[in-house]
Design a protein around this motif. Structure first.
Motif, short mmCIF file in Angstrom:
data_model
loop_
_atom_site.label_atom_id
_atom_site.label_comp_id
_atom_site.label_asym_id
_atom_site.label_seq_id
_atom_site.Cartn_x
_atom_site.Cartn_y
_atom_site.Cartn_z
N GLN A 269 -8.06 0.44 1.31
CA GLN A 269 -7.83 -0.97 1.66
C GLN A 269 -8.57 -1.89 0.69
N PHE A 270 -9.83 -1.53 0.37
CA PHE A 270 -10.59 -2.35 -0.59
C PHE A 270 -9.84 -2.40 -1.93
N ALA A 271 -9.35 -1.22 -2.35
CA ALA A 271 -8.68 -1.12 -3.66
C ALA A 271 -7.42 -1.99 -3.67
N LEU B 180 -0.97 3.37 -3.89
CA LEU B 180 -1.78 2.16 -3.95
C LEU B 180 -0.86 1.12 -4.57
N ASN B 181 -0.50 0.09 -3.82
CA ASN B 181 0.50 -0.88 -4.28
C ASN B 181 1.78 -0.20 -4.77
N PRO C 31 -9.15 4.69 -9.70
CA PRO C 31 -8.03 4.04 -10.38
C PRO C 31 -8.32 2.61 -10.84
N LEU C 32 -9.48 2.05 -10.48
CA LEU C 32 -9.68 0.62 -10.72
C LEU C 32 -10.53 0.31 -11.95
N PHE D 241 -4.67 -6.78 -5.69
CA PHE D 241 -3.94 -8.00 -5.34
C PHE D 241 -4.57 -9.21 -6.06
N ARG D 242 -5.91 -9.24 -6.06
CA ARG D 242 -6.62 -10.36 -6.70
C ARG D 242 -6.45 -10.34 -8.22
N ARG D 243 -6.38 -9.10 -8.80
CA ARG D 243 -6.24 -9.02 -10.26
C ARG D 243 -4.87 -9.49 -10.67
#
Ligand SMILES: Nc1ccn([C@@H]2O[C@H](COP(=O)(O)OP(=O)(O)OP(=O)(O)O)[C@@H](O)[C@H]2O)c(=O)n1
Ligand SMILES: C[C@](O)(CO)[C@H](O)COP(=O)(O)O
Length: 228
Positions: free
Chosen positions: A219-221, A27-28, A110-111, A226-228
């Motif tokens: 994809q949502f994560a 993820l990223n 993870p979020l 990205f926004r954070r």
């Protein structure tokens, strides 16, 4: 207060359909499980982290997650079981003798935010048993085996429960021992605690605290990060 964190990460990731355990997917650029652990590694109230993994993934987890990201609060890597409940039980039995609280959090979430971690730690001292959750947005139906609607519970009383869930050590050990003795299988830890007659307080979680379960969740994560 001495607080241990147990992270169950011994699932199959069947619904993700990837060629490896979903918790090792990136993820990223960083494995999902590493995102999750880092939240607790960086929290000063947490004394130890116990990861529960599949037998055949223990050494990968040690090398590619714990060593690589320098998670020095991870004190043990424990072998999981066939169900999430068994994996969590294996983990909580290994908590240090001097810990008095245990926080359980899915490796696949993870979020979560530092704020949620701090809130649950503050509240567990008051309530002894706390879970985070969010109000459900959809109308929920109870159906029978033939998928006919049998009941429509009042939405105001419904909460979608997430992790983290945090408990005094005595309560959570009693709850798991009793559940296994009585062959009760629940889908979260608090349902085992509820059976003791112990009240569990719900505090505000976050709609962004997704459990990465199917490919869209990844994809949502990514978008949320990205926004954070
Ligand atoms: N026997 C199991 C099953 C699940 N888990 C963990 O419990 C969390 C929540 O489970 P879930 O999201 O359902 O993961 P999986 O069981 O891997 O997914 P699936 O049901 O799609 O196979 C995950 O971090 C998962 O690794 C575990 O430690 N041991
Ligand atoms: C514990 C949990 O994340 C709370 O929502 C959820 O019940 C885990 O369910 P799973 O089917 O094991 O993913």
């Amino acid at each position: 207060m001495k607080l241990s964190v147990v992270i169950p990460a011994a699932g199959q990731g069947r619904r993700m359909g990837a060629d490896k355990n979903k918790q090792f997917l990136l993820l990223n650029g960083k494995p999902i499980l590493a995102h999750t652990i880092s939240k607790f590694q960086n929290c000063s109230y947490i004394n130890e982290i116990i990861i529960v993994a599949k037998n055949q993934e223990i050494s990968y987890c040690q090398k590619e997650i714990v060593d690589k990201y320098d998670f020095d609060k991870v004190k043990k890597l424990i072998i999981g079981g066939k169900t999430r409940q068994k994996s969590v039980y294996n983990g909580i039995k290994e908590v240090s003798a001097d810990s008095n609280f245990v926080l359980i959090h899915d490796g696949a979430r993870p979020l979560l935010t530092n704020q949620i971690i701090e809130n649950i730690i503050t509240e567990v001292v008051n309530y002894q048993a706390v879970a985070v959750g969010v109000a459900v947005k959809d109308t929920i139906k109870i159906v029978n085996q033939d998928k006919y609607i049998m009941d429509t519970p009042k939405r105001d009383n419904l909460i979608a429960i997430q992790t983290p869930q945090c408990f005094s050590k005595t309560i959570i050990l009693d709850a798991y021992q009793k559940a296994f003795k009585e062959n009760f299988i629940g889908t979260d830890s608090s349902s085992l605690v509820e059976r003791l007659g112990q009240r569990v307080k719900v505090i505000e979680g976050s709609y962004e605290n997704l459990k990465i379960t199917t490919p869209e969740d990844l994809q949502f994560a990514e978008r949320i990060l990205f926004r954070r």
